[in-house]
Design an enzyme around this catalytic site. Structure first.
Site, mmCIF file in Angstrom:
data_model
loop_
_atom_site.group_PDB
_atom_site.id
_atom_site.type_symbol
_atom_site.label_atom_id
_atom_site.label_comp_id
_atom_site.label_asym_id
_atom_site.label_seq_id
_atom_site.Cartn_x
_atom_site.Cartn_y
_atom_site.Cartn_z
ATOM 1 N N LYS A 57 0.869 -1.151 0.045
ATOM 2 C CA LYS A 57 -0.166 -0.027 0.069
ATOM 3 C C LYS A 57 0.800 1.264 0.127
ATOM 4 C CE LYS A 57 -4.182 -1.960 2.077
ATOM 5 N NZ LYS A 57 -3.590 -3.454 2.291
ATOM 6 N N GLY A 170 -17.548 -9.489 5.679
ATOM 7 C CA GLY A 170 -19.051 -9.353 5.459
ATOM 8 C C GLY A 170 -19.373 -9.371 3.800
ATOM 9 N N GLY A 171 -18.545 -9.173 2.866
ATOM 10 C CA GLY A 171 -19.067 -9.026 1.560
ATOM 11 C C GLY A 171 -19.329 -10.723 0.946
HETATM 12 O O1 O7M Z 1 -10.133 -11.681 3.893
HETATM 13 P P1 O7M Z 1 -9.748 -11.097 5.012
HETATM 14 O O2 O7M Z 1 -10.380 -9.903 5.263
HETATM 15 O O3 O7M Z 1 -8.927 -11.699 6.046
HETATM 16 O O4 O7M Z 1 -8.056 -10.079 4.082
HETATM 17 C C1 O7M Z 1 -8.302 -9.054 3.260
HETATM 18 C C2 O7M Z 1 -7.006 -8.545 2.747
HETATM 19 O O5 O7M Z 1 -7.461 -7.408 1.861
HETATM 20 C C3 O7M Z 1 -6.021 -8.305 3.665
HETATM 21 O O6 O7M Z 1 -4.674 -8.389 3.155
HETATM 22 C C4 O7M Z 1 -6.479 -6.686 3.932
HETATM 23 O O7 O7M Z 1 -5.101 -5.941 4.330
HETATM 24 C C5 O7M Z 1 -6.370 -6.301 2.437
HETATM 25 N N1 O7M Z 1 -7.611 -5.222 2.201
HETATM 26 C C6 O7M Z 1 -8.551 -5.190 2.701
HETATM 27 O O8 O7M Z 1 -9.087 -6.025 3.693
HETATM 28 N N2 O7M Z 1 -9.410 -3.922 2.431
HETATM 29 C C7 O7M Z 1 -8.980 -2.677 1.353
HETATM 30 O O9 O7M Z 1 -9.762 -2.050 1.408
HETATM 31 C C8 O7M Z 1 -7.879 -3.135 0.957
HETATM 32 C C9 O7M Z 1 -7.276 -4.280 1.139
HETATM 33 C C10 O7M Z 1 -5.978 -4.479 0.206
HETATM 34 O O10 O7M Z 1 -5.664 -5.629 -0.168
HETATM 35 O O11 O7M Z 1 -5.392 -3.645 -0.373
HETATM 36 C C11 O7M Z 1 -4.620 -3.841 -1.335
#
Ligand code: O7M
Length: 212
Positions: A57, A170-171
């Site tokens: 990021k 939650g998505g």
């Molecule tokens: O499925 P999860 O929630 O365990 O993981 C989600 C991953 O996506 C985790 O690595 C987060 O840092 C990333 N992420 C988000 O959850 N929300 C965002 O808006 C953006 C990211 C992301 O990957 O940004 C590049």
């Protein structure tokens, strides 16, 4: 497209989950938790299993951003993720580094968390326009807000839109794909499950079924 968010902390666990799930996922996304605890070399090791997206990021001045992107590409990643809010000069700098390595750049639009609505939402479509102008390959959009995915995709039809937030946040997969997403990013639902390979395979099959 299914992207595994490998936010585990140990190298051996990361490699084990990656090997087990590798055939079902298109990319492995590596974030700070793994790299800060296991070291950057894990990225090279994972790249031998599946193409890696370095989710650092990136959000900094162009010079520092270039250094970060260059380190990621030198460790074999296919793509890096940068924050769109950092502006066009930084995205352009990251794009230049990616071009030197034949790699890809994804820009974050608005975070999937509640906090993503506080500041980012207001500028999401401007960020999309800048990402298009700079020539990013794709965008990160929130699976927790399918209506936003639809708006983002409409504004950038030629960019790949990949969405984190399915499952643990939650998505719902069906809603996200219906909104126009090109792929989903899934972490905890896979790597915290009893059988990560089976869970990854099931999600893959659902995606393939819905995207036919
Ligand atoms: O499925 P999860 O929630 O365990 O993981 C989600 C991953 O996506 C985790 O690595 C987060 O840092 C990333 N992420 C988000 O959850 N929300 C965002 O808006 C953006 C990211 C992301 O990957 O940004 C590049």
């Amino acid at each position: 497209m299914l992207i595994l968010a490998l936010d585990v902390l140990e190298r051996d666990v990361a490699l084990d989950v990656a090997r087990k799930c590798g055939e079902y996922v298109d990319f492995i996304k590596v974030n700070y938790p793994l790299v800060l605890s296991a070291g950057i070399d894990v990225v090279s090791e994972l790249s031998e299993i599946r193409p890696v997206i370095a989710d650092f990021k990136i959000a900094d001045i162009p010079y520092t951003a270039s250094l970060i992107a260059d380190i990621a590409f030198r460790h074999g990643v296919r793509a890096v993720i940068a924050h769109g809010f950092a502006g066009s000069d930084m995205l352009r700098a990251v794009r230049d580094v990616a071009d030197r390595h034949g790699g890809e750049v994804y820009a974050v639009t608005e975070l999937s968390s509640q906090g993503g609505r506080e500041f980012m939402t207001r500028h999401t479509l401007e960020i999309v326009d800048v990402a298009k102008e700079v020539g990013c390959d794709g965008l990160i959009a929130p699976a927790t807000r399918p209506e936003r995915i639809a708006e983002i995709k409409k504004r950038a039809e030629n960019l790949r839109v990949i969405c984190p937030g399915v499952g643990a946040q939650g998505g719902r997969l069906e809603d996200v794909l219906k909104a126009g997403a090109d792929g989903i990013i899934v972490g905890r639902t896979i790597y915290q499950s009893e059988d990560p390979a089976r869970t990854a395979r099931e999600i893959r099959e659902r995606i393939d079924g819905l995207m036919k």
